[in-house]
Design a protein around this motif. Structure first.
Motif, PDB file in Angstrom:
ATOM      1  N   CYS B  68       0.819  -1.215   0.000  1.00  0.00           N
ATOM      2  CA  CYS B  68       0.000   0.000   0.000  1.00  0.00           C
ATOM      3  C   CYS B  68       0.851   1.263   0.000  1.00  0.00           C
ATOM      4  O   CYS B  68       0.410   2.316  -0.461  1.00  0.00           O
ATOM      5  CB  CYS B  68      -0.936  -0.027   1.187  1.00  0.00           C
ATOM      6  N   CYS B  69       2.077   1.211   0.524  1.00  0.00           N
ATOM      7  CA  CYS B  69       2.946   2.389   0.482  1.00  0.00           C
ATOM      8  C   CYS B  69       3.158   2.846  -0.960  1.00  0.00           C
ATOM      9  O   CYS B  69       3.386   4.034  -1.204  1.00  0.00           O
ATOM     10  CB  CYS B  69       4.297   2.075   1.106  1.00  0.00           C
ATOM     11  N   GLU B  72       0.792   5.606  -1.926  1.00  0.00           N
ATOM     12  CA  GLU B  72       1.177   6.926  -1.427  1.00  0.00           C
ATOM     13  C   GLU B  72       2.376   7.466  -2.211  1.00  0.00           C
ATOM     14  O   GLU B  72       2.496   8.676  -2.427  1.00  0.00           O
ATOM     15  CB  GLU B  72       1.529   6.845   0.058  1.00  0.00           C
ATOM     16  N   ALA B 104       9.076   0.856  -0.780  1.00  0.00           N
ATOM     17  CA  ALA B 104       7.770   1.243  -0.255  1.00  0.00           C
ATOM     18  C   ALA B 104       6.946  -0.009  -0.037  1.00  0.00           C
ATOM     19  O   ALA B 104       6.324  -0.508  -0.957  1.00  0.00           O
ATOM     20  CB  ALA B 104       7.076   2.190  -1.226  1.00  0.00           C
ATOM     21  N   GLY B 105       6.948  -0.519   1.166  1.00  0.00           N
ATOM     22  CA  GLY B 105       6.066  -1.636   1.467  1.00  0.00           C
ATOM     23  C   GLY B 105       6.768  -2.819   2.099  1.00  0.00           C
ATOM     24  O   GLY B 105       7.939  -2.762   2.467  1.00  0.00           O
ATOM     25  N   MET B 131      10.556   3.349   3.252  1.00  0.00           N
ATOM     26  CA  MET B 131       9.268   4.043   3.402  1.00  0.00           C
ATOM     27  C   MET B 131       8.285   3.127   4.113  1.00  0.00           C
ATOM     28  O   MET B 131       7.997   2.035   3.652  1.00  0.00           O
ATOM     29  CB  MET B 131       8.748   4.425   2.020  1.00  0.00           C
ATOM     30  N   GLY B 132       7.778   3.595   5.253  1.00  0.00           N
ATOM     31  CA  GLY B 132       6.783   2.831   5.989  1.00  0.00           C
ATOM     32  C   GLY B 132       7.407   1.909   7.016  1.00  0.00           C
ATOM     33  O   GLY B 132       8.589   1.587   6.963  1.00  0.00           O
ATOM     34  N   CYS B 163       2.001   4.003   8.367  1.00  0.00           N
ATOM     35  CA  CYS B 163       1.466   2.768   7.800  1.00  0.00           C
ATOM     36  C   CYS B 163       0.199   3.037   7.018  1.00  0.00           C
ATOM     37  O   CYS B 163      -0.875   2.783   7.501  1.00  0.00           O
ATOM     38  CB  CYS B 163       1.198   1.755   8.898  1.00  0.00           C
ATOM     39  N   PRO B 164       0.282   3.505   5.768  1.00  0.00           N
ATOM     40  CA  PRO B 164       1.493   4.016   5.143  1.00  0.00           C
ATOM     41  C   PRO B 164       1.727   5.480   5.532  1.00  0.00           C
ATOM     42  O   PRO B 164       0.799   6.153   5.964  1.00  0.00           O
ATOM     43  CB  PRO B 164       1.175   3.910   3.647  1.00  0.00           C
ATOM     44  N   VAL B 170       7.060  11.543   3.313  1.00  0.00           N
ATOM     45  CA  VAL B 170       8.145  11.047   2.462  1.00  0.00           C
ATOM     46  C   VAL B 170       8.889  12.224   1.836  1.00  0.00           C
ATOM     47  O   VAL B 170      10.110  12.174   1.642  1.00  0.00           O
ATOM     48  CB  VAL B 170       7.577  10.101   1.390  1.00  0.00           C
TER      49      VAL B 170
END
Lengths: 193, 243
Positions: B68-69, B72, B104-105, B131-132, B163-164, B170
């Motif tokens: 899901c990140c 974003e 991301a994730g 990220m996250g 989350c995220p 970011v």
């Protein structure tokens, strides 16, 4: 399987029904000549129990003659420490008749393999791979029986009951991969110098 | 060289070039300036500063959207949050053209080899943003299948919680990364100044790790076997460094 999980249906699958019992299901005629036992699951879904030798023939008949065009799920249930241990389960769906059907096949520990149905429903390919990944059940004549979710070479099947609840990380495989790769680089570097 | 130093053109402490004007020496801090009052002459600055200025304002992100990140991340690059304001909008989907890896994730162990290959294929200099919480620490996936923090397979420059995380979080990480790039000395070897080229504070391959203080007590145990009952604990303390 607990005793209230399934119950045999009165009168069996086919044949004359006593008064008050449900009529023979739609697919009974299509399955004539095949050995199976009809049950009703705790959730009310019709369930067929079949021996491993007859599993593929039954699934083929259900698809070709009874209109179950879709195999939504192939999975298993680990009933350790009971024997037989694994209940291989196929969930079928007939879009034409809006009906669902469960086919269960019991597998013994140490002999956990079953015929693949990926030739009937191509979508069952990855379902069976996941089932193999999580339970270690081999599917005979499967076109590509590799692990689906966990790295190749992992030693365990996580949904088996003996797998520790805390889990076992497959990081060893990554370290091994990384080490081999770096050794290759170093060898290349040495060769060019 | 001696006469130059007497004139103050080079100093040992600075190690780089000092701005000069025709009329004499002028103490100038970092940053370009027109040395000639008429505006037609030259400008002088620190060479490191110039290189860093180019690097930090033209980051090319490699988006590694694993869950899901990634959504974003797309929002961050899109017009509303507009990463182009910071010069980092040129996302490329080949690691060969990128210098900023944004993981991301959730990184699973099955994906770990691919992620590390992508990192290795990126040309130097390169930076990594985790990220996250999943990529920073494994997040809620305390699972056998998930890498418990990507810093166990690659060095990380900036960690972003959430989350995220929202896109502005970011963007904040990218601004922090720009500050970090400013502290680097890319020409240190060329100029012989003796300072380290990379500013390695807080990155995974470096000396300092956020968990270093508790590493001896906790991390030498297997995360899923803290009491050693299952025999999973490593005999050696866990290290993020990979040789």
């Amino acid at each position: 399987m607990t005793s209230n999980d399934t119950r045999p249906e009165a009168g069996g699958a086919a044949g004359p029904q006593p008064d008050g019992a449900p009529a023979a299901p739609r697919w009974a005629a299509a399955l004539s000549g095949l050995e199976y036992k009809q049950l009703v699951g705790a959730d009310g879904m019709a369930t067929l129990e079949v021996a491993r030798e007859h599993l593929h023939a039954l699934l083929a008949a259900l698809k070709e003659r009874a209109g179950f065009a879709m195999c939504t799920l192939v999975t298993a249930v680990d009933h350790y420490p009971k024997a037989p241990r694994f209940a291989l389960t196929h969930q079928l769906l007939s879009l034409e008749h809006n009906e669902r059907l469960r086919v269960r096949c019991w597998l013994r520990e140490g002999d956990e393999h079953a015929p693949s149905c990926a030739d009937l429903w191509p979508g069952a390919n990855w379902s069976e791979r996941e089932c193999f990944d999580m339970f270690g059940i081999r599917f005979d004549a499967h076109p590509d029986l590799r692990r689906l979710l966990l790295p190749q070479g992992y030693d365990h099947h996580p949904l088996r009951k003996e797998f520790p609840h805390a889990g076992i990380e497959p990081d060893r495989l990554y370290r091994q991969w990384d080490k081999q790769r770096r050794a290759g680089w170093n060898a290349e570097e040495g060769a060019t110098r | 060289m001696g006469s130059l130093e007497q004139n103050g053109l080079r100093t040992k402490s600075d190690g780089g070039l000092r701005p000069v004007s025709a009329g004499g020496l002028r103490p100038v801090s970092d940053g370009p300036m027109a040395a000639d009052a008429s505006g037609s002459g030259f400008f002088a600055t620190r060479a490191d500063w110039l290189v860093n200025w180019g690097r930090k304002n033209s980051l090319w992100p490699m988006p590694l959207g694993l869950s899901c990140c990634g959504i974003e991340l797309m929002a961050m690059i899109g017009p509303k949050f507009d990463l182009a304001r910071f010069g980092a909008e040129a996302a490329r989907f080949t690691p060969r053209q990128c210098d900023l890896l944004i993981v991301a994730g959730t990184l699973t162990w099955k994906m770990a080899t691919a992620a590390r290959t992508i990192y290795d294929q990126m040309p130097d200099p390169k930076w990594v943003i985790a990220m996250g919480v999943c990529s920073s620490s494994g997040g809620m996936y305390d699972s056998y299948a998930v890498v418990q923090g990507i810093d166990s397979i690659m060095p990380v420059d900036v960690y972003v919680p959430g989350c995220p995380p929202r896109p502005d979080a970011v963007i904040d990480a990218i601004l922090k990364l720009q500050k970090k790039i400013e502290r680097e000395a890319p020409l240190a070897k060329l100029l012989g100044s003796g300072v380290p080229e990379r500013d390695e504070t807080g990155t995974g391959k470096l000396v300092f790790q956020p968990n270093h203080g508790i590493a001896k007590g906790v991390l030498d145990k297997h995360p899923h076997d803290p009491k050693g009952k299952l025999g999973l604990s490593d005999p050696q303390p866990r290290k993020t460094e990979i040789k």
